[in-house]
Design a protein around this motif. Structure first.
Motif, PDB file in Angstrom:
ATOM      1  N   CYS A 173      -9.550   0.877   1.625  1.00  0.00           N
ATOM      2  CA  CYS A 173     -10.686  -0.071   2.269  1.00  0.00           C
ATOM      3  C   CYS A 173     -11.659  -0.241   1.414  1.00  0.00           C
ATOM      4  N   ARG A 174     -11.967  -1.563   1.050  1.00  0.00           N
ATOM      5  CA  ARG A 174     -13.061  -2.195  -0.084  1.00  0.00           C
ATOM      6  C   ARG A 174     -14.337  -1.599   0.644  1.00  0.00           C
ATOM      7  N   THR A 190      -2.958   2.140   4.126  1.00  0.00           N
ATOM      8  CA  THR A 190      -3.333   0.906   4.973  1.00  0.00           C
ATOM      9  C   THR A 190      -3.904   0.171   3.920  1.00  0.00           C
ATOM     10  N   MET A 191      -3.571  -1.056   3.793  1.00  0.00           N
ATOM     11  CA  MET A 191      -4.201  -2.183   2.805  1.00  0.00           C
ATOM     12  C   MET A 191      -5.203  -2.947   3.774  1.00  0.00           C
ATOM     13  N   ALA A 192      -6.439  -3.005   3.692  1.00  0.00           N
ATOM     14  CA  ALA A 192      -7.411  -3.849   4.355  1.00  0.00           C
ATOM     15  C   ALA A 192      -8.625  -3.933   3.610  1.00  0.00           C
ATOM     16  N   HIS A 193      -9.320  -4.842   4.031  1.00  0.00           N
ATOM     17  CA  HIS A 193     -10.619  -5.134   3.380  1.00  0.00           C
ATOM     18  C   HIS A 193     -11.621  -4.086   3.877  1.00  0.00           C
ATOM     19  N   ALA A 194     -11.831  -3.782   5.260  1.00  0.00           N
ATOM     20  CA  ALA A 194     -12.804  -3.072   6.053  1.00  0.00           C
ATOM     21  C   ALA A 194     -12.016  -2.128   6.781  1.00  0.00           C
ATOM     22  N   GLY A 200       0.701  -1.127  -0.140  1.00  0.00           N
ATOM     23  CA  GLY A 200      -0.073   0.013   0.111  1.00  0.00           C
ATOM     24  C   GLY A 200       0.784   1.147  -0.002  1.00  0.00           C
ATOM     25  N   THR A 201       2.057   1.207  -0.369  1.00  0.00           N
ATOM     26  CA  THR A 201       3.022   2.223  -0.436  1.00  0.00           C
ATOM     27  C   THR A 201       3.001   2.977  -1.661  1.00  0.00           C
ATOM     28  N   ILE A 202       2.933   4.421  -1.509  1.00  0.00           N
ATOM     29  CA  ILE A 202       2.517   5.363  -2.764  1.00  0.00           C
ATOM     30  C   ILE A 202       3.837   6.108  -2.868  1.00  0.00           C
ATOM     31  N   VAL A 203       4.295   6.058  -3.994  1.00  0.00           N
ATOM     32  CA  VAL A 203       5.478   6.954  -4.425  1.00  0.00           C
ATOM     33  C   VAL A 203       5.503   7.987  -5.145  1.00  0.00           C
ATOM     34  N   LYS A 204       5.624   9.228  -4.530  1.00  0.00           N
ATOM     35  CA  LYS A 204       5.339  10.598  -5.274  1.00  0.00           C
ATOM     36  C   LYS A 204       6.307  11.409  -5.552  1.00  0.00           C
ATOM     37  N   ALA A 229      -9.096  -2.583   9.463  1.00  0.00           N
ATOM     38  CA  ALA A 229      -8.379  -1.357  10.049  1.00  0.00           C
ATOM     39  C   ALA A 229      -9.032  -0.715  11.002  1.00  0.00           C
ATOM     40  N   ASP A 230      -8.624  -0.258  12.016  1.00  0.00           N
ATOM     41  CA  ASP A 230      -8.986   0.683  13.044  1.00  0.00           C
ATOM     42  C   ASP A 230      -8.449   1.920  12.755  1.00  0.00           C
ATOM     43  N   ILE A 231      -9.136   2.818  11.950  1.00  0.00           N
ATOM     44  CA  ILE A 231      -8.813   4.249  11.601  1.00  0.00           C
ATOM     45  C   ILE A 231      -8.712   5.172  12.928  1.00  0.00           C
ATOM     46  N   PRO A 232      -7.710   6.010  13.353  1.00  0.00           N
ATOM     47  CA  PRO A 232      -7.953   6.907  14.216  1.00  0.00           C
ATOM     48  C   PRO A 232      -9.091   7.661  14.359  1.00  0.00           C
TER      49      PRO A 232
END
Length: 419
Positions: free
Chosen positions: A316-317, A236-240, A173-177, A290-293
């Motif tokens: 997240c899907r 973050t790579m997660a389904h939910a 899930g890393t994005i390179v900019k 994933a538990d997002i803050p």
């Protein structure tokens, strides 16, 4: 050498008496004088008949040994986890320099003019960003990388050795900019991106040999490697993804449905970094949650740490809106959450979703649940992360969303993400 039966029994008896005295001394009763009473010949013959009942003792004292229990792995506090978890990093990259070419001439007996034989230099090392599924943070990424230089060429047409590549391992899930533009989206295990090319090796004087110039002395140095400044962002790579306001009970709910151990406390903003828990099913399927803050109002304007939290929801899907039923107007919480997601990215709030009403065990939550059901036409799952009430229904509904995601990806010809 075989021992006589009397000697064998005497040896065992001495070992028993020595062990008994050693244990008595270790237990605190000091033995100042000890008299060993040797058994008589008759007793030895009598005890030899019962040799099968003789016990074997170890000379090591169990009472004196220290307790060597395996220490369990301690949970990392949220404060320490903040230092370990890094979701963005600025990296300066410089490729390795190529080796210089050699300017030499072949010389041996009876062959004075052997001609040029200088070899080319080796290429510099390339810097490659590679995805590793075992890495969960960008904390191991250094701010500066420089590739290895290639070796110089030698005489007798010997080429220099190419330098080894330098690998930067990053999580899924890393994005390179670069200058604000996305140049790479690393979302598969083992995927690679060439971040900085190494310089080409220099040419030796053998390279410049021609019919017009039979004795060239020219040799070129190696080229410098590519220089770039990249920004790495982890999404973050997660389904939910669980979305909610601070202190809505998202971390407690993640503890209830998975083996994840995020920090839990009775004050807001307990969770400062995303946590991923795995929900396992009997058919060996695994759903990542994933538990997002906690998100606050104005997060899409980067209020507080809004954007740094919201970017983890992009991958997240499907979404789980966690509402605090003990608070006033839970339907207003749902509207504010959807508004923040829609302002951050259009269509983000319209993804497949489930509405979870947490803290149903509190007295005032029953009345708020009825009011919420009258205002929201969608299905609402009331749960209690503290007592575990109705958690099974949430896990089953989570599986329904996951199966729908698999069908959508397979029908579109894509490859669904599996954990």
């Amino acid at each position: 050498m075989m021992l006589a039966p009397h000697a064998l029994f005497l040896r065992r008896w001495l070992l028993q008496e020595g062990t008994r005295l050693f244990r008595r001394k270790a237990s605190g009763s000091m033995v100042l004088t000890a008299t060993l009473r040797l058994p008589s010949h008759a007793n030895i013959e009598r005890d030899l008949v019962r040799t099968s009942n003789v016990e074997y003792f170890s000379t090591s004292c169990v009472n004196c040994a220290k307790s060597r229990e395996l220490k369990g792995k301690r949970d990392i506090s949220e404060k320490k986890l903040t230092r370990y978890f890094v979701d963005h990093r600025r990296v300066s990259l410089t490729g390795g320099k190529g080796g210089k070419g050699a300017s030499t001439f072949h010389s041996e007996p009876r062959k004075e003019f052997g001609g040029p034989d200088g070899g080319n230099g080796g290429d510099g090392g390339t810097i490659i960003i590679k995805v590793d599924q075992q890495i969960k943070s960008l904390s191991l990424v250094e701010p500066l990388y420089r590739g290895m230089d290639g070796e110089s060429g030698g005489s007798k047409n010997c080429y220099g050795r190419n330098a080894d590549h330098t690998y930067i391992r990053v999580p899924l899930g890393t994005i390179v900019k670069e200058d604000g533009t996305v140049v790479a989206d690393l979302s598969k295990h083992g995927q690679e991106y060439v971040a900085a090319f190494g310089g080409t090796g220099g040419k030796g004087n053998r390279f410049f040999l021609s019919n017009e110039n039979r004795a060239p002395t020219k040799a070129t140095p190696g080229e410098h490697g590519q220089e770039r400044v990249l920004h790495l962002e982890l999404r973050t790579m997660a389904h939910a993804g669980m979305v909610g306001f601070p202190n809505a009970g998202k971390s407690s709910l993640l503890r209830a449905i998975s083996n994840a151990k995020p920090a839990v406390a009775a004050y807001p903003f307990t969770t400062l970094n995303p946590h991923v828990g795995i929900v396992q099913y009997q058919d060996h399927e695994q759903v990542a949650v994933a538990d997002i803050p906690g998100i606050i109002q104005g997060a899409h304007r980067n209020r507080g740490l809004g954007i740094s939290f919201l970017r983890h929801i992009e991958r997240c899907r499907f979404l789980l809106f966690v509402l605090d039923l003990s608070g006033p107007d839970p339907w207003a919480q749902l509207q504010d959450l959807r508004f923040e997601l829609e302002q951050y990215e259009t269509g983000l709030s319209k993804r497949p979703q489930a509405i979870v009403g947490n803290k149903i065990d509190l007295p005032e939550a029953r009345a708020n649940l009825s009011a919420l059901q009258s205002r929201v036409p969608q299905r609402i799952i009331p749960v209690s992360a503290l007592t575990g009430h109705n958690v099974e229904e949430l896990i089953l509904h989570l599986r329904e969303l996951y199966d729908g995601y698999l069908q959508t990806e397979e029908s579109a010809g894509g490859q669904p993400v599996r954990w």
